[in-house]
Enzyme design. Structure first.
Site, PDB file in Angstrom:
ATOM      1  N   TYR A 323      38.785  15.624  79.557  1.00 42.53           N
ATOM      2  CA  TYR A 323      39.497  16.953  78.878  1.00 42.53           C
ATOM      3  C   TYR A 323      40.514  16.326  78.184  1.00 42.53           C
ATOM      4  O   TYR A 323      41.839  17.084  77.716  1.00 42.53           O
ATOM      5  CB  TYR A 323      40.753  16.188  79.782  1.00 42.53           C
ATOM      6  N   CYS A 348      25.972   5.176  76.250  1.00 47.14           N
ATOM      7  CA  CYS A 348      25.143   5.866  74.826  1.00 47.14           C
ATOM      8  C   CYS A 348      25.805   7.152  75.098  1.00 47.14           C
ATOM      9  O   CYS A 348      25.132   8.347  75.704  1.00 47.14           O
ATOM     10  CB  CYS A 348      23.579   5.300  75.329  1.00 47.14           C
ATOM     11  N   GLU A 349      26.440   7.885  74.657  1.00 48.13           N
ATOM     12  CA  GLU A 349      28.113   9.052  74.820  1.00 48.13           C
ATOM     13  C   GLU A 349      28.313   9.258  73.677  1.00 48.13           C
ATOM     14  O   GLU A 349      29.006   8.271  74.161  1.00 48.13           O
ATOM     15  CB  GLU A 349      28.192   9.725  75.991  1.00 48.13           C
TER      16      GLU A 349
END
Ligand SMILES: *Cc1c(COP(=O)(O)O)cnc(C)c1O
Length: 430
Positions: A323, A348-349
């Site tokens: 959000y 890993c993002e």
């Protein structure tokens, strides 16, 4: 107001230093304050408790999805709260925590026949229906069980809640509730179905609302609908006004309307309704009653500001990734020095980012940070992405604390999978 304060230079939950909990349990760890939860219930009750209609005080039904931990629900059960549940699992958790069935409201667009049967066997207080198709299924399930389901329709008042699109639920093109204009016909058809007793109207327009106007507009429409329904011969005895009142995440921003201001608005909006009011606060009760304590793994230089890599990640606290949520980040032992930094997790993002170019307490490797206002929609949304086990949870009350959900060992994740024997067979060539 919460009970997370600096004492002798260290952040405490009530009388317990967060460092003591982190030393014993490790990090990341969620820490809840029972006194804060109790305080929020009392403040909310003070705000709406006098709105007695039809001889009945309001029902405060905690939205379990905000924080379903058994210890949290037990505090609320002890205060006489009900529960707003959105699944069979939440219904079972609420009952297991000792919340009486008649104080349970079942919401949600996708209740299955099995979940309906569970609610009926338990004898819950009200089903909030979200479509006529759902009413037909509930009628069939209730008839088969030989019981009557007490129902309300969740009506979509078509107002813009002015909150983040992912937590806005009251505009017309939305999966929740039935359209306002079709409500009289829907009620007429529901009243004709066997096994259903139409008793109320429900509305919930969204979460983290920081302005009372959309709520005021929604309640005005609901008041008009109650009159129409009564004129049509329906015995409307409950009005469920949902949840949604926002809490303060960023101390630098104006505070959202207080429960007292909300209560005064509701008093004016519902004058003369003559039905029992139901409230479903979630975030308001638990949002500021929890923090997520994390340790700094290392600080890595960045182009503009350094990256503070912490051992909590988006799988533990999803709100920033989901959000764009803002959490206040404080050092558990602030040195007094400040810096500008990016706070990120190890997942890993790129979305695993809690804050960019944030002015914050200066920290170094092994220091601890607390993400504030992490009591609602936090631990409950956790996943095991990147094979990171679920975060433990701790409850504090006064000078006592206890683990209320143990850290999940990674072995439990591995053991949950199974491998079919034929995986190892030689594949047949075709
Ligand atoms: C999520 C939800 C609530 C609680 O919302 P908060 O913003 O946490 O107060 C109440 N009622 C329904 C139907 C919900 O879906």
């Amino acid at each position: 107001m919460d009970h997370f304060d600096l004492r002798d230079g260290a952040l405490h939950a009530e009388q317990v230093p967060l460092d003591a909990i982190a030393d014993a349990v490790g990090t990341p760890v969620y820490v809840y304050s029972a006194a804060t939860i109790r305080r929020h219930v009392h403040v909310f009750r003070d705000a709406v408790g006098s709105l007695v209609h039809d001889g009945q005080a309001p029902l405060v039904a905690f939205a379990v999805k905000a924080n379903p931990n058994a210890a949290v629900l037990s505090v609320l059960a002890g205060l006489g709260c009900g529960a707003d549940v959105v699944s069979g699992g939440e219904l079972k958790r609420a009952r297991a925590a000792g919340i009486p069935a008649e104080r349970i409201i079942f919401s949600g667009v996708g209740k299955t026949a099995e979940e309906m049967a569970l609610g009926l066997r338990e004898g819950i207080g009200q089903f909030n229906l979200e479509s006529e198709e759902e009413a037909i299924t509930l009628s069939e399930v209730a008839t088969a069980l030989g019981v009557t389901a007490r129902v309300a329709y969740r009506v979509n008042p078509d107002v813009d809640a002015g909150t983040h699109a992912k937590i806005s639920t009251g505009s017309s093109e939305n999966k929740f509730g039935i359209a306002f204009d079709t409500a009289p016909q829907a009620y007429a058809r529901a009243a004709a179905l066997p096994g259903l007793a139409v008793q109320g109207v429900a509305v919930h327009i969204g979460s983290q609302l920081t302005d009372l106007d959309p709520l005021r507009q929604a309640f005005a429409r609901i008041g008009a609908l109650i009159e129409t329904l009564r004129a049509d011969g329906h015995d409307i005895r409950t009005a469920d006004l949902g949840g949604g009142l926002g809490v303060s995440y960023d101390p630098a921003l104006p505070a959202p309307p207080s429960p007292a201001a909300y209560g005064a608005m509701v008093a004016a909006a519902t004058a003369g309704w003559a039905c029992r009011l139901i409230f479903e606060p979630g975030r308001l009760i638990v949002g500021n009653a929890g923090v997520l304590v994390t340790s700094v793994i290392r600080v890595k230089p960045g182009v503009h500001s350094p990256f503070v890599i912490v051992d909590a990640a988006m799988n533990d606290l999803m709100r920033p990734a989901l959000y764009d949520a803002w959490h206040h980040i404080r050092a558990v032992r602030p040195s007094g020095e400040r810096f500008e930094a990016n706070v990120v997790g190890p997942v890993c993002e790129t979305g695993d980012t809690f804050a960019m170019r944030r002015g914050m307490d200066k920290v170094k490797q092994q220091d601890r940070l607390a993400f504030m206002t992490a009591g609602a929609y936090a631990a409950t949304m956790a996943s095991t992405y990147n094979s990171r086990p679920l975060t433990p949870e701790v409850m504090v009350s006064g000078d006592r604390w206890e683990i209320v959900r143990a850290r999940q060992p990674v072995e439990a994740l591995i053991a949950a999978d199974s491998v079919p024997a034929w995986i190892f067979e030689q594949p047949t060539e075709d």
